[in-house]
Write a protein that holds these residues in place. Structure first.
Motif, PDB file in Angstrom:
ATOM      1  N   ALA A 110       0.831  -1.207   0.000  1.00 51.06           N
ATOM      2  CA  ALA A 110       0.000   0.000   0.000  1.00 51.06           C
ATOM      3  C   ALA A 110       0.863   1.254   0.000  1.00 51.06           C
ATOM      4  O   ALA A 110       0.591   2.215  -0.726  1.00 51.06           O
ATOM      5  CB  ALA A 110      -0.922  -0.004   1.221  1.00 51.06           C
ATOM      6  N   THR A 113      -4.733  -4.387   1.657  1.00 53.69           N
ATOM      7  CA  THR A 113      -3.839  -3.463   0.957  1.00 53.69           C
ATOM      8  C   THR A 113      -4.617  -2.235   0.482  1.00 53.69           C
ATOM      9  O   THR A 113      -4.154  -1.091   0.631  1.00 53.69           O
ATOM     10  CB  THR A 113      -3.177  -4.184  -0.239  1.00 53.69           C
ATOM     11  OG1 THR A 113      -2.541  -5.369   0.236  1.00 53.69           O
ATOM     12  CG2 THR A 113      -2.156  -3.288  -0.911  1.00 53.69           C
ATOM     13  N   GLN A 114      -5.803  -2.451  -0.062  1.00 53.18           N
ATOM     14  CA  GLN A 114      -6.634  -1.327  -0.512  1.00 53.18           C
ATOM     15  C   GLN A 114      -7.034  -0.427   0.655  1.00 53.18           C
ATOM     16  O   GLN A 114      -7.060   0.794   0.530  1.00 53.18           O
ATOM     17  CB  GLN A 114      -7.895  -1.847  -1.229  1.00 53.18           C
ATOM     18  CG  GLN A 114      -7.616  -2.501  -2.576  1.00 53.18           C
ATOM     19  CD  GLN A 114      -6.764  -1.617  -3.477  1.00 53.18           C
ATOM     20  OE1 GLN A 114      -7.057  -0.436  -3.667  1.00 53.18           O
ATOM     21  NE2 GLN A 114      -5.677  -2.162  -4.000  1.00 53.18           N
ATOM     22  N   LYS A 159      -4.042   1.605   1.694  1.00 52.53           N
ATOM     23  CA  LYS A 159      -3.697   2.609   0.690  1.00 52.53           C
ATOM     24  C   LYS A 159      -4.656   3.795   0.780  1.00 52.53           C
ATOM     25  O   LYS A 159      -4.255   4.955   0.751  1.00 52.53           O
ATOM     26  CB  LYS A 159      -3.752   1.987  -0.706  1.00 52.53           C
ATOM     27  CG  LYS A 159      -3.178   2.905  -1.758  1.00 52.53           C
ATOM     28  CD  LYS A 159      -3.314   2.334  -3.151  1.00 52.53           C
ATOM     29  CE  LYS A 159      -3.119   3.470  -4.158  1.00 52.53           C
ATOM     30  NZ  LYS A 159      -3.527   3.068  -5.506  1.00 52.53           N
TER      31      LYS A 159
END
Ligand code: ZN
Length: 392
Positions: free
Chosen positions: A122, A377-378, A381
């Motif tokens: 991320a 991860t999204q 981020k």
């Protein structure tokens, strides 16, 4: 250990490579060297730090940072893992990182190499997109599953001594009970252990009038203290709880009244208590149950950890919004469960914990859904963009 640096924005490949490093606490196992290569190649300033103390194993720790000025977000975690247990029970090798039916199997998959892989991917994605602002640091220890002496506390001291100023921290421990997005940890209960000792007078069981038996006296104290409630909890915390965990006399004979009996306990306590107030409460309970004829004493273990609750509304709201946007779930703001290194980090900046689903941690066949790693991860981020650039 793999020599090729995995595609750095691919959290799944990075997680597989991290699992392949057998970093059973306190071994470094190549995991920190791998992070050093990945983050160094991406332009992070990196520091590998070995801390030691007599009587404890040396531990390799890692600090990496990129960017300038505020806000400064710290991601904290650990690359060490608990031992695999009986390797023959695993369906795939615990240090292979195999993918079976959409799940990555391996020791540390959820606790917490998966969290680290998601955050690294991320962060690199965030840095590559647009104009990043602020500062990102990773504070990684190899001593979370061990005694935690040569790990996070010393790493924080080192970082503060060099003038790092953290705005907030996320610990990537597995916080979700069943599904990604279930819960953010916004605090933790404190933990205090101690021993109650009752002294009697040793003697022959056939001549009890010449002895004083501490066993029934101790049993009376244990029953009385166990029957009392510390509190009934509050909006953010479960009730505080005391559990006796052992009663020890150490007397192998049937014909001897022992001289001494001990009971050990642990208290998990909420923000209505601290070490001093628990000490006073325990002494009052014991004194009232003991009366005048019981010779008792109380000792409390050091260190204990205080409870904490994070009050940084922006930090909590930004993370909750990112979780909702990616998973569609509104996370609970939880303070349950055991302790983590957040108990040290809370002394330097506001801290919350959010990572993967914890169900298989420390188990045979520890595993994580590939889809969860990609979603985490999204989430990270989105959080970085909102927290550092200030779109929140
Ligand atoms: Zn962990």
């Amino acid at each position: 250990m793999t020599d090729s640096i995995p595609s750095t924005t691919d959290p799944v490949a990075l997680l597989q490579a991290l699992i392949a490093c057998p970093s059973v606490t306190p071994e470094e196992g190549g995991a920190i060297a791998l992070l050093d290569r990945v983050l160094g190649a991406a332009g992070f300033e990196t520091h590998t730090l070995v801390f030691s103390e007599p009587g404890t194993p040396d531990v390799t720790n890692f600090f990496a940072r990129i960017g300038t000025g505020a806000p400064h977000l710290m991601f904290a975690g650990h690359t060490d893992v608990v031992p695999p247990g009986d390797v023959s029970q695993w369906t795939k090798g615990p240090f292979e990182g195999s993918i079976v039916d959409g799940e990555i199997i391996g020791r540390g998959a959820v606790d917490m190499k998966g969290g680290i892989a998601a955050f690294v991917a991320a962060a690199l994605d965030y840095l590559a997109s647009g104009q990043p602002q602020g500062t990102i640091s990773l504070l990684i220890t190899g001593d979370e599953e061990g005694p935690a002496i040569n790990g996070t506390p010393k790493l924080l001291d080192w970082a503060m001594a060099r003038g790092e100023k953290f705005t907030a921290a996320i610990v990537g421990e597995p916080t979700n009970p069943a599904a990604l997005g279930d819960a953010i940890k916004v605090g933790r209960r404190g933990s205090l252990s101690g021993t109650v000792t009752v002294r009697g007078k040793q003697g022959h069981v056939a001549y009890p009038h010449l002895a004083v038996n501490p066993v029934p006296q101790l049993a009376r104290l244990v029953a009385a203290v166990s029957a009392e409630r510390l509190d009934s909890g509050n909006e953010r915390f479960q009730p505080s709880n005391l559990e006796f965990v052992s009663v020890d006399v150490g007397n192998p004979a049937f014909n001897v009244i022992p001289a001494e009996a001990r009971a050990r306990f642990n208290i998990r306590f909420n923000d209505q208590w601290n070490r001093d107030s628990l000490d006073a409460w325990l002494r009052a309970q014991l004194a009232s149950a003991a009366g005048n004829e019981v010779d008792w004493s109380l000792t409390l273990e050091t260190p204990s950890s205080d409870s904490f609750l994070t009050h940084d509304a922006k930090l909590i709201k930004t993370l909750s919004s990112a979780i909702e946007a990616v998973t569609g779930r509104t996370p609970d703001l939880s303070t349950g469960g055991g302790t983590s290194d957040a108990r040290f980090i809370k002394n330097v900046c506001p801290v919350v914990e959010f990572g993967l689903v914890g169900q298989t941690m420390h188990q045979i066949n520890e595993r994580v859904a590939v889809a969860d790693v990609l979603q985490l991860t999204q989430i990270y981020k989105r959080f970085l963009a909102d927290f550092l650039v200030g779109n929140a």
